[in-house]
Design a protein around this motif. Structure first.
Motif, mmCIF file in Angstrom:
data_model
loop_
_atom_site.group_PDB
_atom_site.id
_atom_site.type_symbol
_atom_site.label_atom_id
_atom_site.label_comp_id
_atom_site.label_asym_id
_atom_site.label_seq_id
_atom_site.Cartn_x
_atom_site.Cartn_y
_atom_site.Cartn_z
ATOM 1 N N ILE A 155 7.425 4.044 0.509
ATOM 2 C CA ILE A 155 6.815 4.152 1.719
ATOM 3 C C ILE A 155 5.381 4.029 1.933
ATOM 4 C CG2 ILE A 155 6.877 5.562 4.107
ATOM 5 C CD1 ILE A 155 9.402 7.165 3.056
ATOM 6 N N GLY A 156 5.086 2.675 2.503
ATOM 7 C CA GLY A 156 3.987 1.943 2.242
ATOM 8 C C GLY A 156 3.302 1.946 3.703
ATOM 9 N N LYS A 157 1.662 1.755 3.591
ATOM 10 C CA LYS A 157 1.324 1.282 5.303
ATOM 11 C C LYS A 157 2.274 -0.072 5.687
ATOM 12 C CE LYS A 157 -3.123 3.766 4.155
ATOM 13 N NZ LYS A 157 -3.205 4.737 5.057
ATOM 14 N N ASN A 158 2.743 -0.836 4.561
ATOM 15 C CA ASN A 158 2.979 -2.341 5.562
ATOM 16 C C ASN A 158 4.018 -2.439 4.580
ATOM 17 O OD1 ASN A 158 1.011 -2.756 6.714
ATOM 18 N ND2 ASN A 158 -0.638 -3.668 4.539
ATOM 19 N N LEU A 213 0.460 -1.441 -0.206
ATOM 20 C CA LEU A 213 -0.381 -0.076 0.061
ATOM 21 C C LEU A 213 1.060 1.597 0.068
ATOM 22 C CD1 LEU A 213 -2.892 -1.602 2.859
ATOM 23 C CD2 LEU A 213 -3.049 -1.128 0.603
ATOM 24 N N PRO A 214 1.857 1.166 -1.216
ATOM 25 C CA PRO A 214 2.640 2.835 -1.207
ATOM 26 C C PRO A 214 1.708 3.519 -0.897
ATOM 27 C CG PRO A 214 2.837 1.339 -3.398
ATOM 28 C CD PRO A 214 1.694 0.705 -2.235
ATOM 29 N N MET A 215 2.031 4.444 -0.120
ATOM 30 C CA MET A 215 1.677 6.093 0.349
ATOM 31 C C MET A 215 2.526 7.157 0.067
ATOM 32 S SD MET A 215 -0.794 5.779 1.395
ATOM 33 C CE MET A 215 -1.730 7.727 2.486
ATOM 34 N N HIS A 216 3.888 7.399 0.188
ATOM 35 C CA HIS A 216 4.832 8.370 -0.534
ATOM 36 C C HIS A 216 5.632 7.580 -1.956
ATOM 37 C CE1 HIS A 216 8.376 10.735 0.694
ATOM 38 N NE2 HIS A 216 9.398 9.643 0.202
ATOM 39 N N ILE A 217 6.293 7.830 -3.002
ATOM 40 C CA ILE A 217 7.082 6.821 -3.556
ATOM 41 C C ILE A 217 8.666 8.113 -4.118
ATOM 42 C CG2 ILE A 217 7.537 5.740 -5.861
ATOM 43 C CD1 ILE A 217 4.668 4.521 -5.800
ATOM 44 N N ARG A 218 9.207 8.056 -3.986
ATOM 45 C CA ARG A 218 10.958 8.758 -4.909
ATOM 46 C C ARG A 218 11.071 8.625 -5.722
ATOM 47 N NH1 ARG A 218 14.952 10.209 -4.206
ATOM 48 N NH2 ARG A 218 16.073 8.995 -2.034
ATOM 49 N N LYS A 219 10.647 8.432 -6.336
ATOM 50 C CA LYS A 219 11.720 7.932 -8.127
ATOM 51 C C LYS A 219 12.221 9.616 -8.957
ATOM 52 C CE LYS A 219 12.715 4.484 -11.161
ATOM 53 N NZ LYS A 219 12.419 4.926 -12.505
ATOM 54 N N SER A 220 14.184 8.520 -8.311
ATOM 55 C CA SER A 220 14.914 9.497 -9.324
ATOM 56 C C SER A 220 15.642 9.008 -10.721
ATOM 57 C CB SER A 220 15.942 10.012 -8.714
ATOM 58 O OG SER A 220 16.100 10.401 -7.702
ATOM 59 N N GLU A 221 15.336 9.524 -11.618
ATOM 60 C CA GLU A 221 16.241 8.747 -12.514
ATOM 61 C C GLU A 221 17.317 10.427 -13.531
ATOM 62 O OE1 GLU A 221 13.668 7.243 -15.995
ATOM 63 O OE2 GLU A 221 13.096 6.682 -14.950
ATOM 64 N N VAL A 222 18.215 10.192 -12.648
ATOM 65 C CA VAL A 222 19.537 11.136 -13.349
ATOM 66 C C VAL A 222 19.873 10.543 -13.767
ATOM 67 C CG1 VAL A 222 18.518 12.204 -10.848
ATOM 68 C CG2 VAL A 222 20.537 10.861 -10.895
ATOM 69 N N GLN A 223 21.762 11.484 -14.791
ATOM 70 C CA GLN A 223 22.258 11.408 -15.263
ATOM 71 C C GLN A 223 23.270 12.595 -15.546
ATOM 72 O OE1 GLN A 223 19.662 11.520 -19.514
ATOM 73 N NE2 GLN A 223 21.656 10.572 -19.357
ATOM 74 N N LYS A 244 -2.000 10.710 -1.487
ATOM 75 C CA LYS A 244 -0.527 9.969 -1.665
ATOM 76 C C LYS A 244 0.712 10.679 -2.725
ATOM 77 C CE LYS A 244 -2.795 5.452 -3.139
ATOM 78 N NZ LYS A 244 -3.057 4.658 -3.671
ATOM 79 N N THR A 245 1.871 10.542 -1.418
ATOM 80 C CA THR A 245 3.180 12.134 -2.194
ATOM 81 C C THR A 245 3.951 11.336 -3.583
ATOM 82 O OG1 THR A 245 2.389 12.756 -0.206
ATOM 83 C CG2 THR A 245 4.669 13.667 -2.146
ATOM 84 N N GLY A 246 4.060 11.475 -4.967
ATOM 85 C CA GLY A 246 4.608 11.054 -5.283
ATOM 86 C C GLY A 246 6.125 12.316 -5.543
ATOM 87 N N ILE A 247 7.249 11.771 -5.553
ATOM 88 C CA ILE A 247 8.483 12.578 -5.601
ATOM 89 C C ILE A 247 8.513 12.889 -6.782
ATOM 90 C CG2 ILE A 247 10.044 14.082 -4.450
ATOM 91 C CD1 ILE A 247 8.565 12.731 -1.742
ATOM 92 N N ALA A 248 9.418 13.092 -8.132
ATOM 93 C CA ALA A 248 9.308 12.675 -9.219
ATOM 94 C C ALA A 248 10.851 13.705 -8.918
ATOM 95 C CB ALA A 248 9.112 13.075 -10.670
ATOM 96 N N GLY A 250 1.804 14.521 6.502
ATOM 97 C CA GLY A 250 0.906 14.088 6.362
ATOM 98 C C GLY A 250 0.530 12.270 7.253
ATOM 99 N N ALA A 251 -0.363 12.258 7.937
ATOM 100 C CA ALA A 251 -0.550 11.009 8.728
ATOM 101 C C ALA A 251 -0.326 9.998 7.685
ATOM 102 C CB ALA A 251 -1.786 10.495 10.184
ATOM 103 N N LYS A 252 0.533 9.299 7.029
ATOM 104 C CA LYS A 252 0.020 8.728 5.601
ATOM 105 C C LYS A 252 0.538 7.030 5.986
ATOM 106 C CE LYS A 252 1.356 12.710 2.713
ATOM 107 N NZ LYS A 252 1.308 12.819 2.218
ATOM 108 N N ILE A 253 0.893 6.505 6.936
ATOM 109 C CA ILE A 253 0.662 4.791 7.435
ATOM 110 C C ILE A 253 0.878 4.455 8.545
ATOM 111 C CG2 ILE A 253 3.442 3.823 7.446
ATOM 112 C CD1 ILE A 253 4.688 5.771 6.796
ATOM 113 N N TYR A 254 0.418 4.642 9.348
ATOM 114 C CA TYR A 254 0.179 4.269 11.016
ATOM 115 C C TYR A 254 -1.287 4.330 11.076
ATOM 116 C CZ TYR A 254 5.063 3.615 10.363
ATOM 117 O OH TYR A 254 6.844 3.853 10.041
ATOM 118 N N GLY A 255 -2.362 5.515 10.740
ATOM 119 C CA GLY A 255 -2.916 5.779 11.226
ATOM 120 C C GLY A 255 -2.998 6.333 12.506
#
Lengths: 335, 337
Positions: free
Chosen positions: A250-253, A142-152, A224-228, B210-215
């Motif tokens: 970073i996900g809930k699980n 359950l992703p809530m935050h993803i940072r993806k970098s593509e750099v060169q 959800k937060t995406g950082i590109a 935010g409170a995104k992960i654990y509640g």
């Protein structure tokens, strides 16, 4: 039955990736290669014992099922629309087009002609990301935050078309669409807004008045937060390759991370620098192009549903376009 | 050598455990008193016995102890102002756990009280006391990577256990007491690194917290984009993003991109990994608390400026609060300094 394939644009991406991928696919035959540079067209054709063309009209007169468009971004729309109107399916390199407006016209034309239009979002066919996505599903991350970098560190001289915003869209579009599509694919959510900041770091970028380093913070549905992060200006040491991916999910699980150190290159240590040996492109493993093309050909035969559609490609571009607007205005832009 | 006599006020913040052990074993310091205000009073009492320090149930009594010259304050954040001002009034030098206070007005009051009393006031931001970051700063200032352009930093901790080493940390999940959740807890360290490494001030901040992960009732993760006046762009992710099985507990990483070079500070705290049922990082060097305590003591004993003063602590808080404001309003915020 063999699909008859034509290629437009026999430059970098053709020589580094598509040529070898096409050669490995038995169920198709490359019948023609077209390039405005005669030498390139001939060299490309030679690899397939195909015909070489420098004229698009003559090329399109040929009996072909599908045409691969591997030209600079700013030519995608015109070439794709002409090709579709000539009754051929189209596979076009990413980004779908230079602007969303052009991309929409391409999609409309394909719909009108009843033909397929595919965009080469090759990340969706890279085993690394496919496997990662599978793990996310299986383990319910359950992703809530993803940072993806593509750099060169973009190795091309400053008069090369990449450095011309009107031709490539700049790094925000050229690499940006890879990352915006990746985020949407992984989140399985739609983007709501974007805040972006650009920088001109390398001399080539300053000379052309273009960003070569670009950051997007994208808010997706469900908080959800995406950082590109995309860059042509990373002064990286070339020990691990020349193109770098970072992923931090970073996900809930749970959490998943991929760093340049995880890239399975075969490095070479000598007194003088040499390119790593494992992969010629290093942003993508070569088998991803082959998997992508096999999939598109199979879709054209009606055997599979598209894993990534022209519409997906259009949204990826839309986010990047909105992000450029955000960077210009210094404000959050709704998507 | 003259030693500085320390008192510790409260074990509400778990850092008290490490500060106590460093102060007690320090070359320039002696741990003479501990007070048990706030949460974990029983732990404070046990620790006092362990270190042979005098135990006071309340900090007022500790402040009246003439043997105490300086205090390390680890009480819940919402009581920083009250305790720090009283400590200043009693003429004690102050090492105050971060964040300096809940808001900028309170921060000003703390700074003014210390100034009026003529006592030192220092904030403990750990990473800049670690070898890798000191080296990176040296290289940047020495021009080794050209002008600094871009920083990507992680300042993170694991999902907070409500109880750790016998400590009750539930107040971290009460924003009225802590000022905020994971971002408030860990971002100050990252922000301090950014301010210190760039030697500049951010003019604009955009953040998503935010409170995104654990509640939890408080935020657990946040990312801030900081645009510095000198043109440096920085992205900081901070919070409690690491799941329980994660091999790191605290994790501080920096990618520093200059025009001519790149520094990959993999970790501020060097470690090795032990693999059993799970992977675990063991830190083999944590010089940060030692560095903080020693530099503070030196500044007091020789009457020199402290390396991180109240104004720096306030600036740090201003950036953090701007990030929260940006996240609330979904708009970039100009930092008011």
């Amino acid at each position: 039955m063999e699909l008859k394939v034509g290629v437009v644009g026999c430059g970098n991406i053709f020589n580094l990736a598509h040529k070898n991928a096409l050669k490995k696919i038995e169920s198709i035959k490359v019948v023609a290669c077209m390039d405005i540079d005669e030498e390139r067209a001939r060299e490309g054709a030679r690899a397939f014992k195909a015909k070489a063309f420098t004229s698009l009209d003559e090329f399109l007169d040929l009996d072909m099922d599908v045409v691969e468009i591997l030209t600079p971004t700013y030519t995608h729309a015109e070439l794709a629309i002409k090709t579709l109107k000539a009754g051929k399916h189209v596979i076009v390199e990413k980004p779908i087009a230079l602007t969303v407006e052009e991309g929409e016209k391409m999609i409309k034309t394909a719909e009108k002609e009843g033909l397929h239009l595919f965009v080469g979002h090759v990340r969706r066919f890279d085993k690394r990301w496919m496997q990662m996505k599978e793990v996310i599903k299986k383990r319910n991350i359950l992703p809530m935050h993803i940072r993806k970098s593509e750099v060169q560190n973009l190795p091309f001289p400053k008069d090369y078309w990449y450095w011309d915003e009107r031709k490539s869209g700049g790094v925000a579009v050229d690499l940006g669409v890879h990352v915006t599509d990746f985020l949407r694919w992984f989140f399985e959510s739609e983007p709501l807004s974007v805040y972006a900041v650009g920088k001109s770091i390398k001399e080539e970028a300053r000379a052309n008045g273009i960003f070569d380093h670009f950051l997007m913070m994208i808010t997706f549905e469900g908080g959800k937060t995406g950082i590109a992060e995309v860059s042509w200006a990373y002064p990286y040491p070339s020990r691990y390759g020349i193109f770098y991916h970072h992923v931090d999910i970073i996900g809930k699980n749970g959490r998943i991370r991929y760093t340049p150190l995880d890239t399975p290159v075969v490095g070479v240590a000598k007194a003088n620098f040499e390119m790593p040996r494992f992969s010629p492109l290093l942003s993508t493993f070569p088998d991803a192009f082959e998997r992508e093309l096999r999939h598109f050909f199979s879709c054209i035969r009606g055997k599979e549903e598209a894993a990534v559609t022209a519409h997906d490609a259009l949204i990826a571009l839309k986010i990047a376009e909105n992000a450029k607007e955000s960077a210009r205005r210094g404000e959050v832009v709704e998507i | 050598m003259k030693k500085l006599n320390f008192g510790i006020i409260s074990y509400a913040h778990p850092h008290a455990l490490r500060f106590a052990s460093v102060i007690a074993g320090g070359r320039r310091t002696k741990l003479v008193a501990i007070s048990g205000d706030g949460l974990n009073s029983d732990v404070a009492r046990t620790e006092a016995k362990k270190y042979g320090a005098r135990f006071y149930r309340e900090y007022e009594a500790l402040l009246r102890d003439e043997n105490v010259e300086a205090v390390y304050i680890a009480i819940e954040t919402y009581r920083h102002k009250e305790v720090a001002i009283r400590a200043a009034e009693e003429g004690k030098h102050i090492l105050l756990e971060k964040p300096i206070a809940l808001n900028l007005k309170d921060a000003d009051d703390v700074i003014a009280a210390a100034k009026k009393a003529g006592v030192k006031l220092m904030l403990p931001f750990n990473p800049r006391f670690t070898e890798p970051l000191i080296k990176a700063k040296e290289m940047i200032d020495g021009g080794e990577i050209g002008p600094l352009e871009y920083i990507q930093a992680i300042s993170e901790n694991v999902k907070p256990p409500i109880f750790i080493q016998g400590l009750d940390m539930s107040w971290f999940l009460d924003a009225k007491k802590s000022g905020g959740g994971g971002f408030m807890d860990t971002a100050p360290h990252g922000v301090d690194s950014l301010l210190w490494l760039t030697g500049g001030l951010p003019r604009k901040v955009y953040a998503d917290i935010g409170a995104k992960i654990y509640g939890f009732p408080v935020d657990d993760i946040g990312t801030a984009v900081l645009e510095f006046r000198k043109g440096v762009l920085a992205v900081l992710t901070a919070g409690w993003g690491n799941p329980k099985g994660y091999s790191y507990s605290i994790e501080m990483k920096y990618y520093l991109v200059g025009r001519e070079g790149f520094l990959d500070v993999r970790t501020a705290y060097p470690d090795f990994t032990v693999y059993q049922d799970r992977a675990e990082k063991i830190y083999w060097d944590r010089p940060d608390v030692r560095g903080i305590v020693e530099s503070f003591s030196k500044a007091v004993l020789h009457d020199e400026p402290v390396p991180i003063d109240g104004e720096t602590g306030k600036l740090n808080l201003a950036v953090i609060l701007a990030a929260y404001e940006s996240s609330r309003n979904k708009k970039p915020v100009k930092v008011k300094l």
